[in-house]
Motif scaffolding. Structure first.
Motif, PDB file in Angstrom:
ATOM      1  N   ASP A 105       0.681  -1.001   0.175  1.00 51.84           N
ATOM      2  CA  ASP A 105      -0.096  -0.055  -0.166  1.00 51.84           C
ATOM      3  C   ASP A 105       0.932   1.402  -0.010  1.00 51.84           C
ATOM      4  N   GLY A 106       0.519   2.272  -0.694  1.00 57.93           N
ATOM      5  CA  GLY A 106       1.315   3.406  -0.898  1.00 57.93           C
ATOM      6  C   GLY A 106       2.582   3.245  -1.685  1.00 57.93           C
ATOM      7  N   SER A 108       3.571   4.318  -4.551  1.00 59.58           N
ATOM      8  CA  SER A 108       4.236   5.474  -4.890  1.00 59.58           C
ATOM      9  C   SER A 108       5.035   5.999  -4.046  1.00 59.58           C
ATOM     10  N   ASN A 197      -7.015  14.622   1.436  1.00 54.23           N
ATOM     11  CA  ASN A 197      -6.235  15.009   0.087  1.00 54.23           C
ATOM     12  C   ASN A 197      -7.155  16.468  -0.159  1.00 54.23           C
ATOM     13  N   TRP A 231      -0.711  14.290   5.939  1.00 49.05           N
ATOM     14  CA  TRP A 231      -1.236  13.476   4.797  1.00 49.05           C
ATOM     15  C   TRP A 231      -0.050  12.951   4.247  1.00 49.05           C
ATOM     16  N   MET A 235      -2.272   5.126   2.888  1.00 45.92           N
ATOM     17  CA  MET A 235      -3.188   4.957   3.921  1.00 45.92           C
ATOM     18  C   MET A 235      -2.669   4.306   5.064  1.00 45.92           C
ATOM     19  N   TYR A 251     -10.924   9.450   2.989  1.00 47.16           N
ATOM     20  CA  TYR A 251     -10.888   9.316   1.386  1.00 47.16           C
ATOM     21  C   TYR A 251     -12.199   9.368   0.884  1.00 47.16           C
ATOM     22  N   LYS A 263     -11.661   5.983  -3.639  1.00 40.78           N
ATOM     23  CA  LYS A 263     -10.451   5.544  -4.309  1.00 40.78           C
ATOM     24  C   LYS A 263     -10.060   4.171  -3.725  1.00 40.78           C
ATOM     25  N   GLU A 269      -8.272  -2.605   1.681  1.00 33.81           N
ATOM     26  CA  GLU A 269      -8.011  -1.692   2.524  1.00 33.81           C
ATOM     27  C   GLU A 269      -8.972  -1.120   3.541  1.00 33.81           C
TER      28      GLU A 269
HETATM   29  P1  FDP Z   1      -1.370   4.720  -3.783  1.00 31.02           P
HETATM   30  O1  FDP Z   1      -2.331   5.199  -4.801  1.00 31.02           O
HETATM   31  O2  FDP Z   1      -0.002   5.193  -3.561  1.00 31.02           O
HETATM   32  O3  FDP Z   1      -1.417   2.979  -3.729  1.00 31.02           O
HETATM   33  O4  FDP Z   1      -4.032   2.541  -2.066  1.00 31.02           O
HETATM   34  C1  FDP Z   1      -4.435   3.811  -2.579  1.00 31.02           C
HETATM   35  C2  FDP Z   1      -3.537   4.842  -2.113  1.00 31.02           C
HETATM   36  O5  FDP Z   1      -2.244   4.881  -2.295  1.00 31.02           O
HETATM   37  C3  FDP Z   1      -3.677   5.103  -0.489  1.00 31.02           C
HETATM   38  O6  FDP Z   1      -2.573   4.311   0.197  1.00 31.02           O
HETATM   39  C4  FDP Z   1      -3.538   6.599  -0.066  1.00 31.02           C
HETATM   40  O7  FDP Z   1      -3.988   6.905   0.921  1.00 31.02           O
HETATM   41  C5  FDP Z   1      -4.194   7.232  -1.454  1.00 31.02           C
HETATM   42  O8  FDP Z   1      -4.095   6.002  -2.589  1.00 31.02           O
HETATM   43  C6  FDP Z   1      -3.451   8.451  -1.888  1.00 31.02           C
HETATM   44  O9  FDP Z   1      -4.327   9.007  -2.730  1.00 31.02           O
HETATM   45  P2  FDP Z   1      -3.903  10.343  -3.431  1.00 31.02           P
HETATM   46  O10 FDP Z   1      -2.768  10.059  -4.216  1.00 31.02           O
HETATM   47  O11 FDP Z   1      -5.285  10.909  -3.990  1.00 31.02           O
HETATM   48  O12 FDP Z   1      -3.448  11.328  -2.209  1.00 31.02           O
END
Ligand code: FDP
Length: 332
Positions: A105-106, A108, A197, A231, A235, A251, A263, A269
């Motif tokens: 998760d997360g 990016s 966000n 933020w 997540m 979210y 999302k 999640e």
């Molecule tokens: P990510 O796209 O990096 O996988 O899972 C979705 C998620 O991360 C969550 O972990 C996080 O809270 C959210 O998306 C972040 O979304 P934004 O890019 O819109 O801030």
């Protein structure tokens, strides 16, 4: 000192304990890879090359494969579903458990050396002797028998619930054990910290617009106190912060993408994090109803999420009620 292995012996069934051990072993391998960072050639997009000139896989793909391959070999596991894979994977027909996970998760955050984690949920399997199908997984979150996450931050940690509170463990790289650091994690019902966000503000429904407006007015508005924003955009990290020092995470429903009400994914999640948050004394809704009561319609279903400090979550729910908002953002 209590290790995870010792804790599992007294807090859950042999089947769940074995599945947890499989997950924990995979998490250590993922944590080791993450700590090697660029040296392991795991940064950047899949399709590139690492320093040895080998074809590169993204770490979320590697983590997915690690978890999947070890879980399907566990005899207790009847099926596995991953956020990374379109279809569920049937495993052992005589297993009693189904596992869903978000391997990283997360993701990016990997390239910027920030916190990521693995979220998991364990559900009962009722069709022994038959091959598991997607419909076996489509159970409301209240039926989860265990859930939690491994977080790979400045240290590697595990938060887990088996339905009787939340325990937190820290990974000791010397003994290679997860060690219990808090056997009853609790969240305050009030908070002065929120996570959302805000760039999506213009797409939110009026109740969330109003709520965030009240918070940003701080001690000059109806709330009569100042609030702080945090933020991380992962997540797992935002929820972990809430478990440690309180807060609210949102979210919410938004109209940004047609046909996508939220999302985050219900099965990978929202449900596991809701189980953790509720077991720590917090609350979790989609703005209108308790997330763990929602009957899933698909394994990759998305859902709006509002979770954390109970008083704030209840207030947001009341704002939705007053505005006549029904599930999926529709008005009464
Ligand atoms: P990510 O796209 O990096 O996988 O899972 C979705 C998620 O991360 C969550 O972990 C996080 O809270 C959210 O998306 C972040 O979304 P934004 O890019 O819109 O801030």
């Amino acid at each position: 000192m209590t290790t995870l292995a010792q804790y599992l012996q007294t807090h859950t069934t042999a089947q769940i304990a074995s599945t947890m051990t499989t997950l924990a072993t995979a998490s250590v391998a993922i944590s080791n890879l993450l700590s090697q960072g660029a040296l392991a050639g795991i940064h950047g997009e899949a399709g590139g090359q690492n320093v040895q000139g080998e074809a590169q896989k993204k770490l979320d793909v590697i983590s997915n494969d690690l978890l999947l391959n070890s879980l399907i070999q566990n005899p207790n596991c009847a099926g596995v579903a991953s956020e990374e894979l379109d279809d569920i994977n049937p495993a052992n027909e005589n297993g009693t458990l189904l596992v869903t996970f978000d391997p990283l998760d997360g993701s990016s955050n990997i390239d910027i050396n920030m916190t990521v984690g693995t979220i998991f949920s364990i559900l009962p399997y009722h069709n022994q002797g038959q091959k598991a199908t997607e419909s076996d997984f489509l159970q409301a979150g209240k039926h989860q028998v265990a859930a939690g996450y491994f977080i790979y931050g400045t240290s590697t940690m595990l938060a887990v619930t088996f339905g009787a509170g939340v325990a937190m463990f820290s990974f000791d790289p010397v003994s290679q054990n997860y060690v219990l650091i808090n056997e009853k994690v609790t969240i305050s019902e009030q908070t002065a910290e929120y996570a959302i966000n805000s760039s999506n503000r213009r797409y939110w429904l009026p109740p969330i617009q109003q709520y965030i407006e009240e918070l940003t007015q701080g001690d000059t508005g109806v709330r009569n106190k100042d609030y702080n924003t945090r933020w991380v955009a992962a997540m797992i990290a935002d929820v972990h912060r809430i478990l440690i020092r309180g807060g609210i995470f949102m979210y919410p429903y938004d109209t940004k993408i047609e046909g996508k009400a939220g999302k985050l994914r219900l099965m990978y999640e929202a449900n596991p994090m809701s189980f953790i948050i509720e077991q720590a004394g917090g609350a979790s809704t989609d703005g209108v109803q308790r997330i763990m009561d929602i009957e899933p319609t698909g394994i990759h279903q998305r859902i709006p999420v509002v979770l954390g400090a109970k008083e704030e979550v209840e207030y947001i729910k009341a704002l939705h009620e007053m505005a006549g908002i029904l599930a999926n953002g529709e008005k009464a």
